[in-house]
Design a protein around this motif. Structure first.
Motif, PDB file in Angstrom:
ATOM      1  N   ALA A   1      54.782  13.841  20.631  1.00  0.00           N
ATOM      2  CA  ALA A   1      53.720  12.834  20.694  1.00  0.00           C
ATOM      3  C   ALA A   1      53.417  12.448  22.140  1.00  0.00           C
ATOM      4  N   ILE A   2      54.442  12.372  22.972  1.00  0.00           N
ATOM      5  CA  ILE A   2      54.229  12.037  24.383  1.00  0.00           C
ATOM      6  C   ILE A   2      53.415  13.130  25.062  1.00  0.00           C
ATOM      7  N   ASN A   3      53.741  14.383  24.802  1.00  0.00           N
ATOM      8  CA  ASN A   3      53.070  15.499  25.476  1.00  0.00           C
ATOM      9  C   ASN A   3      51.666  15.760  24.932  1.00  0.00           C
ATOM     10  N   LYS A   4      51.457  15.549  23.634  1.00  0.00           N
ATOM     11  CA  LYS A   4      50.190  15.940  23.016  1.00  0.00           C
ATOM     12  C   LYS A   4      49.308  14.772  22.617  1.00  0.00           C
ATOM     13  N   GLY A   5      49.836  13.549  22.731  1.00  0.00           N
ATOM     14  CA  GLY A   5      49.026  12.397  22.384  1.00  0.00           C
ATOM     15  C   GLY A   5      48.725  12.271  20.913  1.00  0.00           C
ATOM     16  N   GLU A   6      49.540  12.876  20.065  1.00  0.00           N
ATOM     17  CA  GLU A   6      49.314  12.837  18.617  1.00  0.00           C
ATOM     18  C   GLU A   6      50.649  12.728  17.905  1.00  0.00           C
ATOM     19  N   LEU A   7      50.804  11.692  17.079  1.00  0.00           N
ATOM     20  CA  LEU A   7      52.065  11.457  16.373  1.00  0.00           C
ATOM     21  C   LEU A   7      52.049  12.177  15.036  1.00  0.00           C
ATOM     22  N   VAL A   8      52.947  13.143  14.884  1.00  0.00           N
ATOM     23  CA  VAL A   8      53.041  13.947  13.669  1.00  0.00           C
ATOM     24  C   VAL A   8      54.473  13.864  13.148  1.00  0.00           C
ATOM     25  N   THR A   9      54.619  13.748  11.833  1.00  0.00           N
ATOM     26  CA  THR A   9      55.934  13.721  11.201  1.00  0.00           C
ATOM     27  C   THR A   9      56.353  15.140  10.849  1.00  0.00           C
ATOM     28  N   PHE A  10      57.547  15.525  11.281  1.00  0.00           N
ATOM     29  CA  PHE A  10      58.028  16.881  11.059  1.00  0.00           C
ATOM     30  C   PHE A  10      59.109  16.923   9.968  1.00  0.00           C
ATOM     31  N   SER A  11      59.465  18.126   9.575  1.00  0.00           N
ATOM     32  CA  SER A  11      60.258  18.337   8.363  1.00  0.00           C
ATOM     33  C   SER A  11      61.755  18.427   8.632  1.00  0.00           C
ATOM     34  N   GLU A  12      62.501  17.461   8.094  1.00  0.00           N
ATOM     35  CA  GLU A  12      63.961  17.564   8.083  1.00  0.00           C
ATOM     36  C   GLU A  12      64.419  18.586   7.044  1.00  0.00           C
ATOM     37  N   GLN A  13      63.645  18.684   5.950  1.00  0.00           N
ATOM     38  CA  GLN A  13      64.049  19.568   4.850  1.00  0.00           C
ATOM     39  C   GLN A  13      64.090  21.023   5.289  1.00  0.00           C
ATOM     40  N   GLU A  14      63.152  21.452   6.124  1.00  0.00           N
ATOM     41  CA  GLU A  14      63.161  22.840   6.579  1.00  0.00           C
ATOM     42  C   GLU A  14      64.438  23.156   7.342  1.00  0.00           C
ATOM     43  N   LEU A  15      64.830  22.236   8.213  1.00  0.00           N
ATOM     44  CA  LEU A  15      66.035  22.466   9.003  1.00  0.00           C
ATOM     45  C   LEU A  15      67.274  22.545   8.108  1.00  0.00           C
ATOM     46  N   LEU A  16      67.328  21.683   7.098  1.00  0.00           N
ATOM     47  CA  LEU A  16      68.467  21.694   6.177  1.00  0.00           C
ATOM     48  C   LEU A  16      68.440  22.912   5.264  1.00  0.00           C
ATOM     49  N   SER A  17      67.246  23.299   4.819  1.00  0.00           N
ATOM     50  CA  SER A  17      67.131  24.397   3.851  1.00  0.00           C
ATOM     51  C   SER A  17      67.502  25.737   4.458  1.00  0.00           C
ATOM     52  N   PHE A  18      67.115  25.968   5.704  1.00  0.00           N
ATOM     53  CA  PHE A  18      67.333  27.279   6.311  1.00  0.00           C
ATOM     54  C   PHE A  18      68.461  27.284   7.332  1.00  0.00           C
ATOM     55  N   ASN A  19      69.230  26.211   7.358  1.00  0.00           N
ATOM     56  CA  ASN A  19      70.363  26.124   8.281  1.00  0.00           C
ATOM     57  C   ASN A  19      71.588  25.649   7.510  1.00  0.00           C
TER      58      ASN A  19
ATOM     59  N   VAL B   1      59.243  24.086  14.058  1.00  0.00           N
ATOM     60  CA  VAL B   1      59.470  23.461  12.759  1.00  0.00           C
ATOM     61  C   VAL B   1      58.113  23.040  12.202  1.00  0.00           C
ATOM     62  N   VAL B   2      58.009  22.982  10.878  1.00  0.00           N
ATOM     63  CA  VAL B   2      56.738  22.656  10.233  1.00  0.00           C
ATOM     64  C   VAL B   2      56.600  21.149  10.060  1.00  0.00           C
ATOM     65  N   SER B   3      55.435  20.722   9.617  1.00  0.00           N
ATOM     66  CA  SER B   3      55.197  19.303   9.369  1.00  0.00           C
ATOM     67  C   SER B   3      55.886  18.883   8.077  1.00  0.00           C
ATOM     68  N   GLU B   4      56.129  17.585   7.938  1.00  0.00           N
ATOM     69  CA  GLU B   4      56.740  17.059   6.720  1.00  0.00           C
ATOM     70  C   GLU B   4      55.824  17.281   5.516  1.00  0.00           C
ATOM     71  N   ALA B   5      54.518  17.297   5.739  1.00  0.00           N
ATOM     72  CA  ALA B   5      53.578  17.524   4.638  1.00  0.00           C
ATOM     73  C   ALA B   5      53.779  18.902   4.021  1.00  0.00           C
ATOM     74  N   ASN B   6      54.129  19.888   4.824  1.00  0.00           N
ATOM     75  CA  ASN B   6      54.355  21.242   4.310  1.00  0.00           C
ATOM     76  C   ASN B   6      55.714  21.407   3.658  1.00  0.00           C
ATOM     77  N   CYS B   7      56.656  20.580   4.045  1.00  0.00           N
ATOM     78  CA  CYS B   7      58.007  20.703   3.489  1.00  0.00           C
ATOM     79  C   CYS B   7      58.649  19.323   3.445  1.00  0.00           C
ATOM     80  N   PRO B   8      58.275  18.472   2.480  1.00  0.00           N
ATOM     81  CA  PRO B   8      58.788  17.092   2.424  1.00  0.00           C
ATOM     82  C   PRO B   8      60.268  17.041   2.072  1.00  0.00           C
ATOM     83  N   TYR B   9      60.914  15.964   2.503  1.00  0.00           N
ATOM     84  CA  TYR B   9      62.346  15.788   2.252  1.00  0.00           C
ATOM     85  C   TYR B   9      62.572  15.313   0.827  1.00  0.00           C
ATOM     86  N   THR B  10      63.491  15.953   0.139  1.00  0.00           N
ATOM     87  CA  THR B  10      63.897  15.520  -1.203  1.00  0.00           C
ATOM     88  C   THR B  10      65.339  15.024  -1.155  1.00  0.00           C
ATOM     89  N   THR B  11      66.266  15.950  -0.948  1.00  0.00           N
ATOM     90  CA  THR B  11      67.676  15.609  -0.769  1.00  0.00           C
ATOM     91  C   THR B  11      68.256  16.572   0.258  1.00  0.00           C
TER      92      THR B  11
END
Length: 539
Positions: free
Chosen positions: A182-200, A224-234
Motif C-alpha cells: 500500500a505504501i509503494n502503490k497507494g492502494e490498500l489491498v487485502t491478500f490471502s493467508e489461505q493461499e500461504l497455508l494451503s500450499f505451504n 500471493v493472490v488477493s483475499e477475494a480470490n482465496c478467502p480464509y476459512t480455517t
C-alpha cells in the motif's frame, strides 16, 4: 488515535470487595495477582454477590459474543471459567497500575485451554546467532516523528480472525506485505493467508510455523493472490488452484531489525513491522485496553505468537507500540493492543524486539484493480493525425532556384551556433553524522560503534546498502542477507549463489566537503559466486 474507552467503575470498598469475592468464588481454583482498569461497566456490586445475577451477567456476555454450548455440562464448566476469570479481572483492575482487563471473547476459557487453542509456537527465528549475520543495517538514530499510526495513512487492512489455530505467523506476515504494498502503490489491498497455508503445508503443524518461511514462500512463489480470490476459512482449509494462479503482489526479499527500541522505531517509520511476542499469559488473554506491560515473558525462547506493529505513541511519560492482532475485533481495543516500549528489558516487553522483520519490495507488481493492457495512449500532441484519402500525385514541378539578392534587400548575416547546454550540477554528497560524509551513490555505514554511538563513520559503494552489523562489509539491497561465514550477500537463505560482500570505506571528513566534485560512479555487483570457503569468498 486514542482508542481508550470511557469507563465508569461501580466497585465497593476494597475490604468489602475481597470479602465478597472470597465467599463467592471460594470453590474456584483461580488466578491471583494485580492489574488495572475495567470492563464490567454498568453492573452494580450486587451482581458480584449473587449466583443468579452472575448467571444473568454470563447470559448477557454469551449473547454479546454469540456463544453456545453443546450441553448443560459444558455450560456449567464455562460458567465456572467465567467466574474465575471475573475474579481475576476485578482483583487486577482494582490496583489501577497499567493496562485494563475485562470480559472479552476468551472469558469462558481457562488459560490452559486458551493456550492450547490460540497460542502456537513461532518457530525458526529464535536462532539469535543466525540473525547476527542476517540483520539489516545497524540503526543508531533516525529522524522519527514523536508518534506514528499507519492506520491513519490507510496502509493497514481491517483486523482479521485466525480462528482456533496457531497460524498467527501467516497473518502477521501477510499484514506486513499488505502494508509495504500500500505504501509503494497507494492502494490498500487485502491478500490471502489461505493461499500461504494451503500450499505451504510443510511449514505448519497445527500448533505454529516457521515465521521466516512465510516471506520466503511468497518470494519463491512469485507472490500471493488477493483475499477475494482465496478467502480464509480455517488453518486446515484449502485454496483453489484455479484461482491462486495470478499473484497480484510480490516481494523481493526481507530484512531483520536489530534488537532495540530505537532500531524498531526507525524500522516502523518506514513500514509496518512483523514481530513475535509471548502472548500466553492470562492478563494478555483478558486484555481490553491500556498500555500492556504484564506478566508475559521477555525471553525470545518463549515467543508464542506473531503480530504486526503499525505505529507507536506516548501517553504521559509512558511510550507504547500500536500492535495489530489476529483474534478479531472482540479482543483488546477493537483487535489492537498497546505494548509498552522504551523499557530496560533487553528484548522489550514480551520479547517484542527479538524477532522483528519486514518484507522488501523494490520493484512494481500488477495492480489488482486493473487488468493488463496495451501500451498507454499517446498524449494528444504526440498522437498521429487521422488518416485521410490520398490525392492523386501532381505533375512534377521544375526545381526552384533562390531569387538573386537585390541592392535593396541585402543577404541576412549567418546564424550563430546555439549555446552549449549547461553542465549539470554534481549530485550533492550526504552527511554521515556531524563530521563525515559519503559520496553520491554510497551509503553511510558505521565502522566502529561504542555504547550505542558511532565513533567512526564509513561508506559502502552501494546505494541504499545493507550494512552488515559486527562486520566490515556491506551488501546491496537486492541481496540483503549478510552471510559472514561465506562472505556472500544472498537474496534468500536457501540460495546457493550470491554476490561477494564489499568492504566498507572510511567516510570523508566534512571539512573537505566543498573540495570534492567526485562521485562513487555506477554501482556494479560482483559476479555471482557459489557459497564456499569464507576466506576465499571475501575480497
Amino acid at each position: 488515535m486514542d482508542t481508550h474507552k470511557s469507563i465508569r467503575h461501580h466497585l465497593p470498598s476494597q475490604s468489602l470487595l475481597f470479602f465478597t469475592l472470597f465467599s463467592l468464588f471460594q470453590s474456584c481454583l483461580c488466578w491471583t495477582g494485580l492489574s488495572v482498569q475495567y470492563s464490567i461497566t454498568g453492573f452494580e456490586p450486587e451482581y458480584l454477590q449473587s449466583e443468579n445475577r452472575m448467571m444473568e451477567l454470563f447470559q448477557q456476555w454469551k449473547k454479546k459474543h454469540g456463544k453456545s454450548y453443546e450441553n448443560s455440562e459444558e455450560l456449567m464448566n464455562r460458567f465456572q471459567n467465567f467466574k474465575c476469570n471475573l475474579k481475576y479481572i476485578v482483583e487486577r483492575n482494582s490496583n489501577r497500575s497499567g493496562n485494563s482487563m475485562g470480559l472479552n471473547r476468551f472469558s469462558d476459557m481457562s488459560n490452559e485451554e486458551f493456550r492450547e487453542k490460540y497460542i502456537g509456537k513461532v518457530k525458526g527465528l529464535v536462532e539469535l546467532s543466525q540473525r547476527k549475520h542476517t540483520r539489516a543495517r545497524s540503526v543508531l538514530m533516525c529522524d522519527a516523528p514523536p508518534s506514528l499510526d499507519w492506520r491513519e495513512k490507510e496502509v493497514v487492512t481491517p483486523v482479521k480472525d485466525q480462528g482456533v489455530s496457531g497460524s498467527s505467523w501467516v497473518f502477521s506476515s501477510i499484514g506486513a506485505i499488505e502494508g509495504i504494498n500500500a505504501i509503494n502503490k497507494g492502494e490498500l489491498v487485502t491478500f490471502s493467508e489461505q493461499e500461504l497455508l494451503s500450499f505451504n503445508k510443510s511449514n505448519y503443524d497445527g500448533k505454529g510455523g516457521h515465521i521466516r518461511n512465510a516471506f520466503e514462500w511468497v518470494i519463491n512463489n512469485g507472490g500471493v493472490v488477493s483475499e477475494a480470490n482465496c478467502p480464509y476459512t480455517t488453518a486446515d482449509g484449502t485454496c483453489s488452484t484455479t484461482k491462486a494462479v495470478n499473484s497480484i503482489v510480490h516481494i523481493d526479499g526481507y530484512g531483520n531489525v536489530e534488537e532495540s527500541d530505537t532500531a524498531l522505531m526507525c524500522a516502523t517509520v518506514n513500514q509496518p513491522i512483523r514481530v513475535g511476542i509471548d502472548a500466553s499469559s492470562i492478563d494478555f488473554q483478558l486484555y481490553t485496553g491500556g498500555i500492556y506491560a504484564g506478566s508475559c515473558s521477555s525471553n525470545p525462547a518463549d515467543i508464542t505468537h506473531a503480530v504486526l506493529i503499525v505505529g507507536y505513541g506516548s501517553e504521559g511519560d509512558t511510550d507504547y507500540w500500536i500492535v495489530k492482532n489476529s483474534w478479531g475485533t472482540t479482543w483488546g481495543m477493537d483487535g489492537y493492543i498497546y505494548i509498552k516500549r522504551n523499557t530496560n528489558l533487553t528484548y522489550g516487553v514480551c520479547a517484542i524486539h527479538a524477532l522483528a522483520s519486514y518484507p522488501i519490495q523494490t520493484t512494481s507488481a500488477k495492480s489488482p484493480s486493473s487488468a493488463p493492457s496495451d501500451s498507454p495512449p499517446l498524449p494528444p500532441q504526440l498522437a498521429p493525425p487521422n488518416p485521410s484519402p490520398l490525392p492523386s500525385a501532381p505533375a512534377p514541378s521544375p526545381p526552384l532556384t533562390p531569387p538573386s539578392p537585390t541592392p535593396s534587400s541585402p543577404s541576412p548575416p549567418p546564424l550563430s551556433p546555439p549555446p552549449p547546454p549547461p553542465t549539470p550540477s554534481p549530485t550533492p554528497s550526504h552527511k554521515c553524522g556531524s563530521l563525515s560524509y559519503c559520496l553520491p551513490g554510497q551509503t553511510c555505514c558505521c565502522l566502529y560503534e561504542f555504547l550505542g554511538f558511532c565513533l567512526i563513520q564509513g561508506c559502502c559503494d552501494y546505494s541504499n546498502a545493507v550494512c552488515c552489523p559486527e562486520s566490515d562489509y556491506c551488501c546491496p539491497v537486492e541481496y540483503p542477507i549478510c552471510e559472514a561465514d561465506t562472505g556472500l550477500c544472498l537474496k534468500n537463505y536457501e540460495d546457493k549463489l550470491g554476490v561477494a560482500m564489499k568492504k566498507k570505506k572510511w567516510a570523508k571528513h566534512i571539512l573537505s566537503l566543498n573540495k570534492h566534485e567526485e562521485s562513487a560512479g555506477d554501482v556494479t555487483y560482483q559476479t555471482l559466486k557459489w557459497r564456499r570457503n569464507w576466506f576465499a569468498a571475501i575480497r
